[in-house]
Design a protein around this motif. Structure first.
Motif, mmCIF file in Angstrom:
data_model
loop_
_atom_site.group_PDB
_atom_site.id
_atom_site.type_symbol
_atom_site.label_atom_id
_atom_site.label_comp_id
_atom_site.label_asym_id
_atom_site.label_seq_id
_atom_site.Cartn_x
_atom_site.Cartn_y
_atom_site.Cartn_z
ATOM 1 N N MET A 1 0.822 -1.204 0.000
ATOM 2 C CA MET A 1 0.000 0.000 0.000
ATOM 3 C C MET A 1 0.861 1.260 0.000
ATOM 4 S SD MET A 1 -1.321 0.188 3.930
ATOM 5 C CE MET A 1 -0.610 -0.993 5.038
ATOM 6 N N ALA A 2 0.277 2.333 -0.518
ATOM 7 C CA ALA A 2 0.952 3.622 -0.383
ATOM 8 C C ALA A 2 0.747 4.077 1.074
ATOM 9 C CB ALA A 2 0.332 4.613 -1.355
ATOM 10 N N PRO A 49 -10.671 0.940 2.373
ATOM 11 C CA PRO A 49 -10.301 -0.454 2.093
ATOM 12 C C PRO A 49 -9.338 -1.055 3.119
ATOM 13 C CG PRO A 49 -10.324 0.794 0.059
ATOM 14 C CD PRO A 49 -10.478 1.791 1.172
ATOM 15 N N ASP A 50 -8.485 -0.226 3.745
ATOM 16 C CA ASP A 50 -7.509 -0.792 4.695
ATOM 17 C C ASP A 50 -8.114 -1.064 6.072
ATOM 18 O OD1 ASP A 50 -5.498 -1.129 2.922
ATOM 19 O OD2 ASP A 50 -4.361 0.656 3.486
ATOM 20 N N LEU A 51 -9.425 -0.875 6.204
ATOM 21 C CA LEU A 51 -10.088 -1.289 7.453
ATOM 22 C C LEU A 51 -10.125 -2.811 7.559
ATOM 23 C CD1 LEU A 51 -13.164 1.063 8.023
ATOM 24 C CD2 LEU A 51 -11.178 0.772 9.481
ATOM 25 N N GLY A 95 -7.274 -12.102 4.339
ATOM 26 C CA GLY A 95 -8.089 -11.135 5.087
ATOM 27 C C GLY A 95 -7.748 -9.705 4.712
ATOM 28 N N HIS A 96 -6.449 -9.455 4.493
ATOM 29 C CA HIS A 96 -6.018 -8.108 4.092
ATOM 30 C C HIS A 96 -5.778 -8.106 2.582
ATOM 31 C CE1 HIS A 96 -4.258 -4.235 3.973
ATOM 32 N NE2 HIS A 96 -3.025 -4.653 3.802
ATOM 33 N N ARG A 97 -6.104 -6.981 1.939
ATOM 34 C CA ARG A 97 -6.018 -6.881 0.473
ATOM 35 C C ARG A 97 -6.866 -7.945 -0.198
ATOM 36 N NH1 ARG A 97 -0.986 -4.360 -2.612
ATOM 37 N NH2 ARG A 97 -0.349 -2.920 -1.018
ATOM 38 N N THR A 100 -12.189 -6.004 0.347
ATOM 39 C CA THR A 100 -12.326 -4.537 0.351
ATOM 40 C C THR A 100 -11.438 -3.871 -0.692
ATOM 41 O OG1 THR A 100 -10.614 -4.301 2.029
ATOM 42 C CG2 THR A 100 -12.896 -4.455 2.821
ATOM 43 N N HIS A 101 -10.602 -4.662 -1.361
ATOM 44 C CA HIS A 101 -9.718 -4.109 -2.393
ATOM 45 C C HIS A 101 -10.209 -4.490 -3.793
ATOM 46 C CE1 HIS A 101 -7.262 -3.305 1.087
ATOM 47 N NE2 HIS A 101 -6.398 -2.650 0.345
ATOM 48 N N THR A 102 -11.525 -4.586 -3.960
ATOM 49 C CA THR A 102 -12.097 -4.945 -5.264
ATOM 50 C C THR A 102 -13.099 -3.883 -5.716
ATOM 51 O OG1 THR A 102 -13.952 -6.151 -4.273
ATOM 52 C CG2 THR A 102 -11.925 -7.399 -4.662
ATOM 53 N N ALA A 188 -9.491 5.056 -5.994
ATOM 54 C CA ALA A 188 -8.202 5.763 -5.872
ATOM 55 C C ALA A 188 -7.254 4.952 -4.985
ATOM 56 C CB ALA A 188 -8.416 7.163 -5.294
ATOM 57 N N HIS A 189 -7.795 4.346 -3.934
ATOM 58 C CA HIS A 189 -6.970 3.507 -3.042
ATOM 59 C C HIS A 189 -6.400 2.311 -3.811
ATOM 60 C CE1 HIS A 189 -5.907 1.700 0.925
ATOM 61 N NE2 HIS A 189 -5.958 0.591 0.193
ATOM 62 N N TYR A 190 -7.240 1.676 -4.612
ATOM 63 C CA TYR A 190 -6.775 0.493 -5.361
ATOM 64 C C TYR A 190 -5.622 0.868 -6.289
ATOM 65 C CZ TYR A 190 -11.484 -1.011 -3.998
ATOM 66 O OH TYR A 190 -12.618 -1.270 -3.296
ATOM 67 N N GLY A 192 -3.566 3.321 -5.915
ATOM 68 C CA GLY A 192 -2.395 3.580 -5.068
ATOM 69 C C GLY A 192 -1.725 2.284 -4.643
ATOM 70 N N ASP A 193 -2.519 1.270 -4.319
ATOM 71 C CA ASP A 193 -1.954 -0.028 -3.930
ATOM 72 C C ASP A 193 -1.342 -0.731 -5.140
ATOM 73 O OD1 ASP A 193 -2.484 0.183 -1.302
ATOM 74 O OD2 ASP A 193 -4.073 -1.317 -1.220
ATOM 75 N N ALA A 194 -1.969 -0.569 -6.312
ATOM 76 C CA ALA A 194 -1.508 -1.278 -7.509
ATOM 77 C C ALA A 194 -0.106 -0.842 -7.919
ATOM 78 C CB ALA A 194 -2.482 -1.069 -8.666
HETATM 79 ZN ZN LIG Z 1 -4.843 -1.171 0.752
#
Ligand SMILES: [Zn+2]
Length: 269
Positions: A1-2, A49-51, A95-97, A100-102, A188-190, A192-194
């Motif tokens: 993640m950024a 998403p990072d929740l 559980g992470h990524r 909520t990252h879709t 925007a979060h996705y 940044g993570d990509a």
């Molecule tokens: Zn993330």
């Protein structure tokens, strides 16, 4: 993640860009209140998403309340990952990524937000604003680890929500725009993570290369290290400057900056 601040500013940037440039569309013709509400929701939404990570900084936003919610999301995300992964997907916890990252999650979050605002502008809107203000503040102050950080963020979020709503109390918010703003923040979060090392499985459940959780990412040379020099010295300042410029241009378009007179922040519009 950024890092948190980059995520937060990227949410504001995409919201500002869409509202400043799509002037022929309803999303580019919002009232000042609808724009400000959307800006808060998109900025906070870019941390949402990072929740899915109970020990992340963002999950500590509202202390044990947000951590409990995060544990729930984490468990659900893990379950969906295990149920839908193929043999080619990594044998990870998921559980992470995960869920909520879709883009699927972004659409669901947008629909829920629109429904909530439609149900009650008087009560639901301030509550939503409060929650997303908290996420935005926590995201920007991602390194801050004070004793009473959850309490301070709660008080600051209440104050910021009240300020935003008081400044723009003449017209109502736009429920659909609220949903779009949260969706924009997530996307925007996705992105940044990509562009960091691991990629982002944003296209789940579309199978790519035999994987339903395919980590979408640009070629390695275009990716950056989280919190590295490229992010802190180049990407973050550019995102911040662009979001300030486009945000002010969008606000000018809503009619909220009459003191600028004939000065056009976007000369071609
Ligand atoms: Zn993330």
């Amino acid at each position: 993640m950024a890092t948190g601040p980059t995520h937060a500013m990227s949410g504001l940037l995409v919201w500002s860009a869409v509202t400043a440039l799509a002037t022929d569309h309803a999303i580019g013709q919002l009232s000042p209140r609808a724009w400000v509400v959307g800006a808060v929701l998109a900025t906070g939404g870019a941390l949402l998403p990072d929740l899915d990570h109970p020990s992340s900084t963002i999950s500590r936003t509202f202390g044990s309340i947000s951590q409990g919610f995060s544990s729930l999301l984490h468990g659900m995300s893990h379950g969906v990952y295990r149920l839908t992964r193929t043999r080619r997907d990594a044998n990870r916890h998921g559980g992470h990524r995960g869920l909520t990252h879709t883009v699927f999650f972004a659409v669901v979050a947008a629909i829920i937000t629109t429904s909530v605002v439609l149900a009650s502008q008087k009560w639901a809107l301030p509550v939503l604003m409060f929650v997303f203000c908290g996420l935005a503040i926590r995201g920007v102050l991602h390194k801050w680890d004070g004793r009473n950080d959850a309490l301070v963020i709660t008080v600051a979020s209440i104050a910021l929500t009240a300020l935003c709503l008081m400044w723009t109390d003449r017209t109502s918010a736009n429920a659909a725009a609220c949903g779009v703003a949260v969706g924009i923040g997530c996307v925007a979060h996705y992105l940044g993570d990509a562009i960091t090392e691991q990629g982002c499985p944003m296209l789940w459940p579309i199978p790519l290369g035999g994987k339903t959780w395919y980590p979408v990412a640009p070629p390695k040379i275009m990716r950056m290290r989280t919190g590295g020099t490229v992010e802190l010295v180049i990407v973050a300042p550019i995102i911040t400057l662009l979001s300030i410029w486009l945000g002010l241009a969008a606000l000018q378009h809503t009619g909220a900056l009459p003191f600028l007179g004939g000065v056009k922040l976007l000369p071609w519009t």
